[in-house]
Design an enzyme around this catalytic site. Structure first.
Site: not given
Ligand code: NAP
Length: 372
Positions: A137, A164, A269, A276
């Site tokens: 990001c 960030q 952070r 960011h």
């Molecule tokens: P996240 O919000 O933790 O979601 C990942 C998975 O967790 C969901 O698809 C879901 O899978 C599960 N989950 C479990 N409990 C949940 C709940 N209460 N609400 C929603 N989902 C829940 O992950 P993320 O931040 O989107 O990041 C995903 C990927 O993108 C990572 O590899 C990260 O490094 C990358 N990334 C993130 C960002 C960022 O800004 N966060 C930026 C660039 C890249 P199920 O539906 O299968 O249960």
């Protein structure tokens, strides 16, 4: 021609939710057959996106994954590590679009950020690359701000000092930051309501709460509200964090630069929620006049919002509070630094869930669907 089949994994997470929301805003859900995968609720109802979809499919069902023309994963690195190699080993030749960092630096993958590197994406697709990965990001947001200078060959090196947001760390960290804010507000509430309270007393109350055993730090590892954390991700060589390492490695890969342009700095952070910010020192190869620099940045792509280097507009337009939820990339505080005429100071702010994560994935998905 048969409709393209597109599988979505990780659509419920933070990045995946923003991706679906953006696709709905842009009317992208048309002309293809979606399947939604899950690691937690197989058989459940798919999200309502305006297209028919079967019940949720288990995200490790290689047979169904292998029947997709395109898979978009926002599920995370562990999922990619576990599933992608097995799918490829089974002979799957579809496009894999991913938010996780796992495959980014693989020689067979291209990092996608089309307003910055469309020619690199086109060349990769032409030579048969099928792994299309979103960039880090912070790196994507830095390049969205500086690409106009890179294109003119003016950049000798960049030092990036980052501020960030919690959203870059994940959903649990965002929630914990707000819980920390509540705890601080509650601890100082009585003093805050008394107009006679001194600022130092207020500060002592807040400081005591920051160190109290009950203060929530399980996910962030330290207080972030009322503080900051100058460490993001794991340690790598030579004193850098992995987040700092990505600045050089990914920016050069995204732009396809040879020789490389050095990028380094410190990643921090701060208590912002989803934008960011970065304070950049850009060493220019020559003494370019400031109006030419401003024009190069302003013309680089439609999402740039150049903010004049003056106090009122900077406070109004160049902050996470203003730019959260917006596709605009704020660029301001532009001025030559006292270090010498070739040293440029820049401050940039961008929403890390949009251009920093979901938007480049959405746009490359749309490109693939339009090409076929
Ligand atoms: P996240 O919000 O933790 O979601 C990942 C998975 O967790 C969901 O698809 C879901 O899978 C599960 N989950 C479990 N409990 C949940 C709940 N209460 N609400 C929603 N989902 C829940 O992950 P993320 O931040 O989107 O990041 C995903 C990927 O993108 C990572 O590899 C990260 O490094 C990358 N990334 C993130 C960002 C960022 O800004 N966060 C930026 C660039 C890249 P199920 O539906 O299968 O249960």
């Amino acid at each position: 021609m048969a409709e393209q089949r597109v599988g979505f994994v990780g659509w419920r997470g933070m990045v995946g939710s923003v991706l679906l929301q953006r696709m709905q805003e842009e009317g992208d859900f048309k002309g293809f057959a979606p399947t939604f995968f899950t690691t937690s609720q197989p058989g459940g109802a798919p999200p309502q996106v305006g297209l028919e979809a079967p019940p949720l499919v288990a995200a490790d069902d290689l047979k169904v994954l292998g029947s997709q023309d395109i898979v978009v994963s926002c599920q995370g690195g562990d999922y990619t590590k576990s599933v992608h190699p097995r799918l490829r080993a089974a002979g799957w030749r579809g496009y894999w679009i991913d938010a996780a960092s796992t495959l980014r630096m693989e020689p067979g993958a291209v990092i996608v950020l089309d307003p910055v590197n469309q020619p690199v994406i086109d060349a990769a697709l032409a030579r048969g690359v099928r792994d299309l990965i979103g960039g880090n990001c912070t790196v994507s947001l830095m390049l969205m701000a500086l690409v106009g200078l890179y294109r003119r060959g003016w950049v000798e090196w960049v030092s990036s000092m980052t501020y960030q947001a919690a959203s870059g760390a994940g959903a649990a960290q965002v929630k914990e930051l707000v819980a920390q804010m509540r705890a601080l507000g509650a601890a100082a509430a009585a003093e805050l309501d008394d107009p006679a309270t001194s600022a130092l007393l207020l500060e002592r109350k807040v400081h005591a709460e920051l160190g109290a055993p009950r203060f929530p730090t399980q996910h962030l590892g330290a207080p972030l509200a009322g503080s900051l954390i100058p460490w993001i991700d794991k340690a790598v060589d030579e004193g850098q964090t992995r987040e700092e390492w990505k600045g050089h490695a990914e920016s050069n890969k995204i732009l396809g630069l040879s020789p490389e342009v050095p990028v380094d700095g410190l990643c921090v952070r701060v208590g912002a929620l989803r934008c960011h910010s970065q304070g950049l020192t850009v060493k220019l190869r020559q003494d370019v006049p400031l109006p030419d620099i401003e024009a190069a940045i302003a013309q680089s792509h439609p999402w740039i919002r150049l903010v004049p280097n003056e106090p009122r507009l900077t406070r109004e337009r160049l902050t996470p509070a203003t730019l959260s939820g917006s596709l605009e990339i704020g660029v301001g505080r532009l001025h030559k630094l006292k270090l010498g005429p070739g040293y440029l100071g820049v401050f940039t702010v961008g929403d890390q869930l949009l251009w920093g994560a979901a938007e480049p994935l959405r746009r490359v998905l749309v490109q693939l669907l339009e090409r076929q």
